[in-house]
Structure formats: C-alpha cells, structure tokens
Design a protein around this motif. Structure first.
Motif, mmCIF file in Angstrom:
data_model
loop_
_atom_site.group_PDB
_atom_site.id
_atom_site.type_symbol
_atom_site.label_atom_id
_atom_site.label_comp_id
_atom_site.label_asym_id
_atom_site.label_seq_id
_atom_site.Cartn_x
_atom_site.Cartn_y
_atom_site.Cartn_z
ATOM 1 N N UNK A 20 -4.168 52.840 -48.791
ATOM 2 C CA UNK A 20 -4.579 53.826 -49.788
ATOM 3 C C UNK A 20 -4.732 55.180 -49.128
ATOM 4 N N UNK A 21 -4.198 56.192 -49.796
ATOM 5 C CA UNK A 21 -4.327 57.571 -49.321
ATOM 6 C C UNK A 21 -4.527 58.465 -50.540
ATOM 7 N N UNK A 22 -5.614 59.202 -50.546
ATOM 8 C CA UNK A 22 -5.930 60.099 -51.656
ATOM 9 C C UNK A 22 -5.920 59.370 -52.998
ATOM 10 N N UNK A 23 -6.488 58.175 -53.026
ATOM 11 C CA UNK A 23 -6.589 57.412 -54.254
ATOM 12 C C UNK A 23 -5.282 56.789 -54.726
ATOM 13 N N UNK A 24 -4.275 56.833 -53.891
ATOM 14 C CA UNK A 24 -2.958 56.301 -54.258
ATOM 15 C C UNK A 24 -2.503 55.302 -53.200
ATOM 16 N N UNK A 25 -1.957 54.193 -53.662
ATOM 17 C CA UNK A 25 -1.460 53.212 -52.691
ATOM 18 C C UNK A 25 -0.080 53.635 -52.204
ATOM 19 N N UNK A 26 0.084 53.629 -50.888
ATOM 20 C CA UNK A 26 1.369 53.965 -50.271
ATOM 21 C C UNK A 26 1.888 52.732 -49.549
ATOM 22 N N UNK A 27 3.196 52.572 -49.577
ATOM 23 C CA UNK A 27 3.831 51.423 -48.935
ATOM 24 C C UNK A 27 4.689 51.912 -47.784
ATOM 25 N N UNK A 28 4.500 51.285 -46.650
ATOM 26 C CA UNK A 28 5.261 51.602 -45.451
ATOM 27 C C UNK A 28 6.119 50.395 -45.099
ATOM 28 N N UNK A 29 7.332 50.637 -44.660
ATOM 29 C CA UNK A 29 8.258 49.585 -44.267
ATOM 30 C C UNK A 29 8.513 49.666 -42.771
ATOM 31 N N UNK A 30 8.723 48.501 -42.156
ATOM 32 C CA UNK A 30 9.103 48.502 -40.748
ATOM 33 C C UNK A 30 9.955 47.286 -40.438
ATOM 34 N N UNK A 31 10.818 47.455 -39.436
ATOM 35 C CA UNK A 31 11.656 46.344 -38.981
ATOM 36 C C UNK A 31 10.830 45.436 -38.084
ATOM 37 N N UNK A 32 10.985 44.146 -38.267
ATOM 38 C CA UNK A 32 10.362 43.179 -37.374
ATOM 39 C C UNK A 32 11.216 43.090 -36.107
ATOM 40 N N UNK A 33 10.714 42.386 -35.127
ATOM 41 C CA UNK A 33 11.519 42.176 -33.919
ATOM 42 C C UNK A 33 12.820 41.450 -34.265
ATOM 43 N N UNK A 34 12.731 40.458 -35.150
ATOM 44 C CA UNK A 34 13.940 39.733 -35.583
ATOM 45 C C UNK A 34 14.895 40.673 -36.318
ATOM 46 N N UNK A 35 14.343 41.594 -37.102
ATOM 47 C CA UNK A 35 15.168 42.559 -37.821
ATOM 48 C C UNK A 35 15.882 43.508 -36.882
ATOM 49 N N UNK A 36 15.170 43.960 -35.860
ATOM 50 C CA UNK A 36 15.793 44.863 -34.878
ATOM 51 C C UNK A 36 16.922 44.143 -34.133
ATOM 52 N N UNK A 37 16.672 42.901 -33.767
ATOM 53 C CA UNK A 37 17.686 42.122 -33.053
ATOM 54 C C UNK A 37 18.904 41.877 -33.948
#
Length: 98
Positions: A63-80
């Motif tokens: 949550x940031x400033x009363x709003x939910x934000x979604x962050x994405x990231x690659x897993x180690x398996x995804x990077x490989x």
C-alpha cells in the motif's frame, strides 16, 4: 529447457517482453510493465498469471498513499529460463547470419 526447444511459456511475444523488461531489474511496478507493453491490465494479468504458474514471476503487493500497488519480479527459475531462451534464439540467429 531442452536445448532443441524454445520455452513455450516465455516465447509468446508479451511474455518475452515482460521477462526482458524484468531481467535487468530487481522488480518493476505492474503499471510500468503494462505501459511499456501497451496492453490493458487484464491482458498483462493473464500473461503474468502464466509466468507465475510456471514459477518464473512473482508479485509483491504494498500500500502506498492509500492505494495498493503491485510489483513484479523474476524468480531465480525465471531468470534462468529467460537466459536459456535468449541463448537459444541467439544460436538460431547466429546460424542464419553466417
């Protein structure tokens, strides 16, 4: 990934772009990825879900400033998997350019 096959999860153009955008980053906001791809939230969500189901991407919500934000990231398996897929593409390109 088998050396003779593409990773069919990553190979779809939007999923390939998602992985390419995330690969040099620790994480990226959902909206940033959406805007870079020029797709709707629902289209991006469907692609992210497929990458998540494969274990390649994870989401983090905060949550940031009363709003939910979604962050994405690659897993180690995804990077490989992404690295292997790009290597396969490069081998194909290298063999045809000669």
């Amino acid at each position: 990934m088998n050396d003779t096959q593409f990773d069919s999860i990553i190979h779809a153009p939007n999923r390939l772009q998602i992985c390419a955008l995330l690969s040099p980053l620790e994480d990226a906001e959902f909206q940033f990825i959406r805007d870079q791809l020029g797709v709707s939230d629902s289209v991006l969500s469907k692609h992210v879900k497929q990458l998540e189901d494969a274990g390649y991407v994870k989401q983090r919500k905060e949550n940031a400033n009363g709003r939910q934000r979604t962050w994405l990231y690659l897993t180690e398996a995804g990077r490989k998997a992404f690295k292997g897929h790009v290597a396969k593409l490069m081998r194909i390109v290298d063999s045809t350019v000669r």
